[in-house]
Design an enzyme around this catalytic site. Structure first.
Site, mmCIF file in Angstrom:
data_model
loop_
_atom_site.group_PDB
_atom_site.id
_atom_site.type_symbol
_atom_site.label_atom_id
_atom_site.label_comp_id
_atom_site.label_asym_id
_atom_site.label_seq_id
_atom_site.Cartn_x
_atom_site.Cartn_y
_atom_site.Cartn_z
ATOM 1 N N GLU A 83 0.848 -1.132 -0.192
ATOM 2 C CA GLU A 83 0.034 -0.028 -0.059
ATOM 3 C C GLU A 83 0.642 1.116 -0.011
ATOM 4 O OE1 GLU A 83 -2.429 0.383 3.570
ATOM 5 O OE2 GLU A 83 -1.804 -1.757 4.335
ATOM 6 N N CYS A 120 -4.013 -3.918 3.862
ATOM 7 C CA CYS A 120 -3.003 -4.810 4.609
ATOM 8 C C CYS A 120 -3.261 -6.338 4.197
ATOM 9 C CB CYS A 120 -2.915 -4.722 6.100
ATOM 10 S SG CYS A 120 -2.481 -3.039 6.686
ATOM 11 N N HIS A 244 -3.453 -10.251 11.612
ATOM 12 C CA HIS A 244 -2.842 -9.136 11.311
ATOM 13 C C HIS A 244 -2.510 -8.321 12.698
ATOM 14 C CE1 HIS A 244 -1.919 -5.485 9.525
ATOM 15 N NE2 HIS A 244 -3.095 -4.582 9.677
HETATM 16 N N1 COA Z 1 0.299 2.500 30.419
HETATM 17 C C1 COA Z 1 -0.469 1.492 29.781
HETATM 18 N N2 COA Z 1 -1.296 1.660 28.963
HETATM 19 C C2 COA Z 1 -1.536 2.729 28.273
HETATM 20 C C3 COA Z 1 -1.005 3.910 28.825
HETATM 21 C C4 COA Z 1 0.145 3.641 29.867
HETATM 22 N N3 COA Z 1 0.627 4.817 30.512
HETATM 23 N N4 COA Z 1 -1.169 4.984 27.937
HETATM 24 C C5 COA Z 1 -2.216 4.453 27.186
HETATM 25 N N5 COA Z 1 -2.331 3.255 27.127
HETATM 26 C C6 COA Z 1 -3.136 2.215 26.389
HETATM 27 C C7 COA Z 1 -4.450 2.721 26.143
HETATM 28 O O1 COA Z 1 -5.419 2.599 27.338
HETATM 29 C C8 COA Z 1 -4.927 2.071 24.954
HETATM 30 O O2 COA Z 1 -5.200 0.818 25.171
HETATM 31 P P1 COA Z 1 -6.868 0.132 25.125
HETATM 32 O O3 COA Z 1 -7.442 0.678 23.632
HETATM 33 O O4 COA Z 1 -6.814 -1.299 25.322
HETATM 34 O O5 COA Z 1 -7.475 1.189 25.995
HETATM 35 C C9 COA Z 1 -3.542 2.100 24.247
HETATM 36 O O6 COA Z 1 -2.535 2.352 25.160
HETATM 37 C C10 COA Z 1 -3.344 3.175 23.099
HETATM 38 O O7 COA Z 1 -3.562 4.275 23.798
HETATM 39 P P2 COA Z 1 -4.715 5.467 23.074
HETATM 40 O O8 COA Z 1 -4.584 6.538 24.010
HETATM 41 O O9 COA Z 1 -5.984 4.975 22.687
HETATM 42 O O10 COA Z 1 -3.427 5.833 21.800
HETATM 43 P P3 COA Z 1 -3.977 6.984 20.716
HETATM 44 O O11 COA Z 1 -5.154 7.701 20.671
HETATM 45 O O12 COA Z 1 -2.739 7.659 20.624
HETATM 46 O O13 COA Z 1 -4.206 5.815 19.305
HETATM 47 C C11 COA Z 1 -4.279 4.348 17.606
HETATM 48 C C12 COA Z 1 -4.078 4.613 19.373
HETATM 49 C C13 COA Z 1 -4.381 2.630 17.340
HETATM 50 C C14 COA Z 1 -5.893 4.702 17.432
HETATM 51 C C15 COA Z 1 -3.263 5.268 16.852
HETATM 52 O O14 COA Z 1 -2.021 4.692 17.066
HETATM 53 C C16 COA Z 1 -3.634 4.794 15.348
HETATM 54 O O15 COA Z 1 -4.523 5.626 14.610
HETATM 55 N N6 COA Z 1 -3.153 3.743 14.546
HETATM 56 C C17 COA Z 1 -3.148 3.516 13.130
HETATM 57 C C18 COA Z 1 -4.394 2.850 12.740
HETATM 58 C C19 COA Z 1 -4.259 1.398 13.197
HETATM 59 O O16 COA Z 1 -3.233 0.723 13.223
HETATM 60 N N7 COA Z 1 -5.550 0.740 13.419
HETATM 61 C C20 COA Z 1 -5.683 -0.485 13.682
HETATM 62 C C21 COA Z 1 -6.655 -1.379 12.804
HETATM 63 S S1 COA Z 1 -5.731 -1.753 11.456
#
Ligand code: COA
Length: 445
Positions: A83, A120, A244
């Site tokens: 991609e 993916c 994945h």
């Molecule tokens: N200690 C332990 N865990 C922690 C933490 C800490 N200090 N701070 C945050 N976390 C956890 C959160 O609780 C969350 O886990 P949960 O979903 O089980 O609750 C995780 O870490 C991620 O934190 P979050 O605040 O949700 O991260 P974010 O808002 O920065 O975004 C994604 C996370 C995945 C949405 C972002 O990385 C993204 O957009 N990724 C690309 C898209 C993707 O990969 N999608 C997946 C499907 S293909």
């Protein structure tokens, strides 16, 4: 019936790494545990200035062909899943074939080449195409080269920036495979979704939270579809479930959902009932909201049971070790997860021949696919030939400023000159632009 599947695997990681808890988190003002515990990621692989999807794919493929003693005449198809393509017409597989022809005797003039796109899940789709081609008897005894290669970069400041990665997985698909045989049965969960897309742009538009929900919804649909042709799945029949893996935290959610589904109406549900009650059934609730709340409560309890934790440690954790050190490789991710599981088994002396894997692929946009694989006798030798541990250990550790430079070098809208961080040896490198704006490559001894 001919058995068809994966005969060999090679992995090429981008030669740089971004340390997430120690380098990225402090600059972003985040708690390092958000990365290591929350997302489950320690390092992202990054491409050096002379690397891209072609060099990484060609380097993985070259190593695979050399190790298997293959010449171009043995290959009847080259399919690249990506991609991160930079050309809307000429497929990446032609660039990679051109690279390989620089170093192997003969050519790929009689090989069918293409490029697969569905976020993916395209790597798995390319394996499917190869499987069907061989099963149809059109391969003339030849094998297919499937290469999943990506530079998974997000715009700086996007929440996805934490889950970047770069690397290629090359796989040989053949009759009588050495690593795994693929099941004929498959399940799909596919719908028109706008969770992650790149409408004529290099970096994705992402609705991260929504993409996680869509992943789970499509994966569940695919599992139901798979069971409609293959029969019910049971956790005790499956040794590993490579999903994945955009980041291990995503798989934590998918595994819990999968386990609840697989154990419904089984003796496991009955045994857990003493602790948790039986699983909520939709028909017992007046509203969807009340049902969902009950499900959430059940899942919260389930994930803390010894039974679930043991299963997760055995069946899922071994699939995640590479991802935590490499980041998201988009099309290659699920294939890293399979490799990670087999590698862990080899390292711990576990016998796997004849054991079953259930493989859950996913691509945003969105489609999940589930199929089974049976591990073949030659798996261990193949897995022990991998050099991924050495490659990971050799990666150059970027400072945050250097990371930003690397990101800019690979940004198609920027033109900056940055010195390479590592020295290429015995590999293909990007060598500049040709007269028609094509990218050019050369082999460096
Ligand atoms: N200690 C332990 N865990 C922690 C933490 C800490 N200090 N701070 C945050 N976390 C956890 C959160 O609780 C969350 O886990 P949960 O979903 O089980 O609750 C995780 O870490 C991620 O934190 P979050 O605040 O949700 O991260 P974010 O808002 O920065 O975004 C994604 C996370 C995945 C949405 C972002 O990385 C993204 O957009 N990724 C690309 C898209 C993707 O990969 N999608 C997946 C499907 S293909």
């Amino acid at each position: 019936m001919t058995s068809v599947g994966i005969d060999a695997i090679e992995i090429w990681t981008g030669k740089l790494r971004l340390d997430l808890p120690n380098t990225f988190a402090p600059v972003k003002g985040d708690d390092p545990e958000k990365y290591t515990k929350g997302l489950g990621l320690h390092n992202s692989s990054m491409p050096d200035v002379y690397e891209d999807i072609v060099t990484m794919g060609a380097n993985a493929a070259k190593r695979l062909m050399e190790r298997k003693g293959l010449s171009p005449q043995d290959i009847g198809r080259i399919d690249v899943a990506t991609e991160s393509a930079f050309d809307n017409s000429k497929p990446v597989s032609t660039y990679i074939a051109g690279c390989l022809e620089q170093v192997f005797e003969g050519d790929f003039h009689h090989a069918n080449k293409g490029e697969r796109k569905f976020a993916c899940v395209a790597g798995t789709q390319s394996i499917d195409d190869a499987y069907n081609w061989i099963k149809a008897g059109r391969n003339r005894g030849r094998a297919a080269l499937v290469i999943a290669t990506d530079t998974a970069l997000y715009a700086r400041g996007d929440p996805g920036e934490a889950t970047q990665g770069a690397g290629a997985v090359a796989m040989l698909i053949s009759e009588d495979p050495s690593v795994v045989e693929l099941s004929t049965e498959q399940g799909y969960g596919s719908a028109d979704e706008t969770d992650f897309l790149k409408p004529n742009q290099q970096f994705p538009s992402v609705d991260g939270k929504r993409s996680m929900k869509v992943y789970l919804a499509r994966m569940r649909e695919a599992l139901e579809d798979y069971e409609s042709v293959a029969g019910r799945t049971h956790p005790d029949d499956i040794t590993y479930i490579p999903f994945h893996t955009p980041f291990p935290g995503m798989v934590r959610k998918a595994a819990l959902l999968g386990y609840r589904h697989m154990t419904r109406d089984t003796e496991i549900e009955e045994e857990l009932a003493a602790e948790l009650g039986r699983q909520p059934r939709e028909e017992d609730f007046d509203s969807w909201d009340a049902y969902e709340e009950a499900i959430r409560g059940y899942m919260d309890g389930l994930k803390d049971t010894d039974r679930y934790r043991d299963w997760y440690a055995r069946t899922i954790e071994p699939t995640l070790t590479l991802s935590g050190q490499l980041g998201n490789w988009y099309t290659g991710s699920v294939h890293l997860a399979r490799t990670s599981a087999l590698k862990t088994a080899a390292e711990t002396g576990k016998g796997l021949t004849g054991e079953k894997l259930l493989v859950g692929s996913y691509g945003s946009g969105a489609q999940a696919e589930i199929h089974a694989e049976t591990v073949q006798e030659g798996w261990k030798e193949e897995i022990e030939a991998l050099t991924i541990d050495e490659q990971m250990a050799r990666r150059y550790d970027l400072s945050f400023d250097e990371y930003e430079q690397v990101h800019d070098v690979h940004n198609h809208d920027k033109e900056i000159d940055v010195e390479e961080f590592t020295q290429p040896v015995g590999e293909f490198v990007f060598a500049g632009w040709g007269r028609m704006n094509e990218r050019k490559y050369e082999y460096v001894d």
